[in-house]
Scaffold this motif. Sequence first.
Motif, short mmCIF file in Angstrom:
data_model
loop_
_atom_site.label_atom_id
_atom_site.label_comp_id
_atom_site.label_asym_id
_atom_site.label_seq_id
_atom_site.Cartn_x
_atom_site.Cartn_y
_atom_site.Cartn_z
N ARG A 40 35.13 35.47 38.92
CA ARG A 40 34.18 36.58 38.83
C ARG A 40 34.55 37.67 39.83
O ARG A 40 34.89 37.39 40.99
N ALA A 41 34.47 38.93 39.36
CA ALA A 41 34.77 40.09 40.20
C ALA A 41 33.75 41.19 39.90
O ALA A 41 33.07 41.17 38.88
N ARG A 42 33.69 42.14 40.82
CA ARG A 42 32.74 43.24 40.65
C ARG A 42 33.35 44.53 41.15
O ARG A 42 34.05 44.55 42.18
N GLU B 51 33.93 31.23 39.52
CA GLU B 51 32.56 31.08 39.04
C GLU B 51 32.35 29.74 38.35
O GLU B 51 31.31 29.11 38.52
N SER B 52 33.33 29.32 37.57
CA SER B 52 33.22 28.04 36.87
C SER B 52 34.61 27.63 36.38
O SER B 52 35.55 28.42 36.41
N GLY C 52 32.37 41.33 30.60
CA GLY C 52 31.93 42.30 31.60
C GLY C 52 30.62 42.91 31.20
O GLY C 52 30.39 43.14 30.04
N VAL D 13 34.44 37.88 43.84
CA VAL D 13 33.40 36.93 44.22
C VAL D 13 33.98 35.53 44.38
O VAL D 13 33.61 34.77 45.28
N VAL E 197 30.50 43.91 36.34
CA VAL E 197 30.70 42.50 36.67
C VAL E 197 31.62 41.89 35.62
O VAL E 197 31.34 41.97 34.42
N LEU E 198 32.71 41.29 36.07
CA LEU E 198 33.74 40.74 35.19
C LEU E 198 33.90 39.25 35.41
O LEU E 198 33.98 38.79 36.55
N ASP E 199 33.97 38.50 34.31
CA ASP E 199 34.34 37.09 34.34
C ASP E 199 35.69 36.96 33.64
O ASP E 199 35.79 37.14 32.43
N VAL F 1 37.32 30.33 35.52
CA VAL F 1 36.69 31.64 35.39
C VAL F 1 36.51 32.23 36.78
O VAL F 1 35.86 31.64 37.65
N GLN G 35 29.66 39.53 24.20
CA GLN G 35 29.66 40.47 25.31
C GLN G 35 28.51 41.44 25.17
O GLN G 35 28.21 41.92 24.09
#
Length: 334
Positions: free
Chosen positions: A252-254, A242-243, A329, A239, A197-199, A250, A295
């Motif tokens: 978000r990806a997965r 996110e914010s 991540g 995704v 999961v990546l921001d 930001v 992290q």
Amino acid sequence: MAQLDSWLDVTSWRDVLRRAVAWVLHALPTALLLLFVALVLLKGLHVLCRRVEVSLMRRSRSGDVKSVREIERRSEALLGIIRTTGRVVIGVVVAMILLVQLGVDIAPLLVAGGIAGLAIALGAQELVRDVISGFFLLLENHLRPGDVVSVNGTSGVVEHIGLRTVSLRDDAGVVHVFQNGKIDALSNMTKEWSALVLDVAVATTEDVDRAMRVMREVARELQEDRRYRASILEPLELVGVESFDERAVVVRARIKTQPAEQWQVGREYRRRLAKAFSAHGIEMPPVDRTGHAAQAKPPPRADARAANGAANGAANGAASGESGARFAGAGAEG
């Protein structure tokens, strides 16, 4: 003198011989039959465990090599306990029947055994709880040797699973032993599949859609790379936003990966994404070292390659920070 005469008396020896012959004719065949039955039961236990193992392996034929290895580890641990328990039960039952055939009254032994069992049960409640918890831990397949897990807040690679304890080895080489009955929180990060999961933060002045297209392109190139093709199960899943705040947006990806491969894939993806953002002129906000959350550190891996990757993770994160990128991540269990 009288005792010596009794030993030399032919009548006494005839009585002993008569009793021996009677035992050989009556008790010995029963004892041999019991031993034969015990051997048959042990052989049947071995065949049953073998068939269960073969059945589990047949179910995994459609899976990959790692799935087969996971099933092998689980069946080895669970069937080992069943074999040991079965052998003990068969041995105890056969020994008691043999004692009866030899003329030994086992009623006092049963009473003493019952009292001893009750005393042990009362004095070793934790042991009984650990054994029961360990059996269901193996039966329900919550973890296997080689899994990366977190037990009661401590992360590491599972080295041993027994009926009483579970042993983990962390990235510093320290072995942590937990009683099965005292495991309150268990998180398995490598069961069946894992996910990265990546921001990703980009400056508010940049086009977010353009940044997301670059993220997809980098993920596609990474998945086509033969070194990482087998590790990535599905394409990048964006995704969405996110914010955001006055400095950054930001996204978000997965990425879904093979078990325990999320940290290696994540480090390579961050490296390529930082270069791609730089090449496309996409600005990223500077890292706020005071307010930015640390992290999550990936737990150790069971093999040498992942162990080296865990050591290099911090260095890659620092390099990304110097270039102005901020990526957070973490691998999550599927």
